[in-house]
Design an enzyme around this catalytic site. Structure first.
Site, PDB file in Angstrom:
ATOM      1  CE1 TYR A  61       4.286 -60.557 -38.702  1.00 46.75           C
ATOM      2  CE2 TYR A  61       5.809 -61.300 -36.680  1.00 46.75           C
ATOM      3  CZ  TYR A  61       5.059 -61.490 -37.667  1.00 46.75           C
ATOM      4  OH  TYR A  61       4.867 -62.762 -37.753  1.00 46.75           O
ATOM      5  CB  ALA A 117      -3.730 -71.229 -48.979  1.00 48.40           C
ATOM      6  CG  ASN A 118       0.775 -68.271 -52.324  1.00 49.29           C
ATOM      7  OD1 ASN A 118       0.251 -67.449 -51.530  1.00 49.29           O
ATOM      8  ND2 ASN A 118       1.939 -68.047 -52.670  1.00 49.29           N
ATOM      9  CB  THR A 119       4.130 -70.058 -50.046  1.00 47.30           C
ATOM     10  OG1 THR A 119       5.644 -70.415 -49.937  1.00 47.30           O
ATOM     11  CG2 THR A 119       4.117 -68.805 -49.571  1.00 47.30           C
TER      12      THR A 119
END
Ligand SMILES: NC(=O)c1ccc[n+]([C@@H]2O[C@H](COP(=O)([O-])OP(=O)(O)OC[C@H]3O[C@@H](n4cnc5c(N)ncnc54)[C@H](OP(=O)(O)O)[C@@H]3O)[C@@H](O)[C@H]2O)c1
Length: 320
Positions: free
Chosen positions: A203, A50-52
């Site tokens: 991915y 949630a930091n970016t």
């Protein structure tokens, strides 16, 4: 010479049109928006990564709705900076940062242990963190990084918190997957890419694993009032492409057509709060609407096999 002049003039016209139509292109690229006015006062939300990017915008929105938002970040300093910027936008935001490295099962276990000790309820879990197309790397436990973080890390985290989610029901789990799941398949013969590694395919495999996990967990949670849905956020301008020069170049070139992180957060927010989804589970969403799931993402047999393989790798047994 004449050809060169024509090419330059053509490019100039295209550039001019793009500048003129930029606001319209941006509006179109933004995609669906979550129109729900649901308040989350008294509710607790946990968001990974949630930091970016998408995770930070999701945290901001849910905090504005009144939730206590726990931002699980591997870099606490970056997390605190993000929390401070959320508080600058909304001074009453009840946000807190806790350390969680999804590439390390001992960090996940330590995080969950403290969480269960200190937090009484969990109403919304958003498995958002992700890593894309990194060079071949292993997590602390020796798992290939993309499957390890995007799928296995969240699989373990959810396993450790599922009891709390059930006790807090009605509760929702949102799994942030991707359109990339369409191009993936689960390589059961070499799940951790030890035999061969392609960063793009790894991915896609991890994002297909997200879809299969959400469907299988939803099936197992039927009747518990805990719902699980997966999400494609759209093509979003974020740090996700940091490991791939080609993707970084493509994202810069087509930045006009990409969603902002705020627009990219809309479907996660929608799945977390929309009233009409209160009992809908096991579905996939994009642009705040049900979305297509690739055939390989709909196979119950594959979902069960992946569930068993993941549990075995992590040394866990789920109670049904
Ligand atoms: N952007 C797109 O176009 C797009 C499209 C489809 C799906 N998605 C999915 O959307 C989700 C969010 O992506 P984003 O675009 O917001 O990317 P982002 O800006 O790169 O954010 C990814 C987040 O995951 C965190 N993370 C990475 N490895 C971690 C680890 N080992 N432990 C804990 N956290 C970790 C990152 O932390 P650090 O900042 O410390 O690295 C960051 O907070 C991902 O699951 C991604 O696959 C994105």
């Amino acid at each position: 010479m004449m050809v060169l002049v024509l090419i330059v003039a053509g490019l100039g016209v295209v550039a001019l049109l793009m500048v003129l139509f930029a606001p319209h292109i941006r509006k179109y690229s933004a995609g669906g928006a979550c129109m729900s006015m649901t308040r989350l006062d008294g509710k607790t939300v946990l968001i990974t990564g949630a930091n970016t990017g998408i995770g930070k915008e999701t945290a901001l929105d849910l905090a504005i709705r009144g939730a206590r938002v726990i931002m699980a970040c591997r870099d606490v300093e970056k997390g605190e900076a993000a929390a401070a910027s959320i508080r600058r936008i909304y001074s009453k935001a009840n946000v807190e940062v806790r350390e969680l490295d999804l590439a390390d099962t001992s960090s996940i276990r330590a995080f969950a242990q403290r969480f269960l000790r200190e937090v009484n309820h969990l109403h919304i879990l958003i498995n958002n963190a992700g890593v894309m197309m990194c060079p071949y790397m292993k997590t602390k436990d020796g798992f290939e990084m993309q499957l390890g973080v995007n799928h296995l890390g969240h699989f373990l985290l959810t396993y450790l918190l599922i009891g709390l989610l059930k006790r807090s029901a009605p509760a929702r789990i949102v799994v942030v997957s991707s359109l990339a799941h369409n191009f993936g398949w689960i390589r059961f013969h070499d799940l951790l890419s030890q035999g061969s590694y392609n960063s793009g395919l790894a991915y896609c495999q991890s994002k297909l694993a997200n879809v299969l996990f959400a469907r299988e967990l939803a099936r197992r949670l039927k009747g518990s009032s805990v719902t699980v849905n997966s999400v494609h956020p759209g093509s979003v301008c974020s740090d996700l492409v940091r490991h791939s020069t080609i993707m970084s170049l493509l994202f810069s070139l087509f930045s006009l057509f990409l969603k902002s992180p705020r627009d990219g957060a809309q479907t996660s927010i929608y799945c977390a709060v929309a009233e009409e989804l209160h009992s809908l589970t096991g579905k996939h969403f994009s642009d705040c609407a049900p979305a297509f799931v690739a055939p390989q993402g709909r196979k119950e047999e594959t979902a069960t096999k992946l569930w068993d393989a993941s549990s075995e790798l992590l040394g866990i047994v789920w109670d049904d």
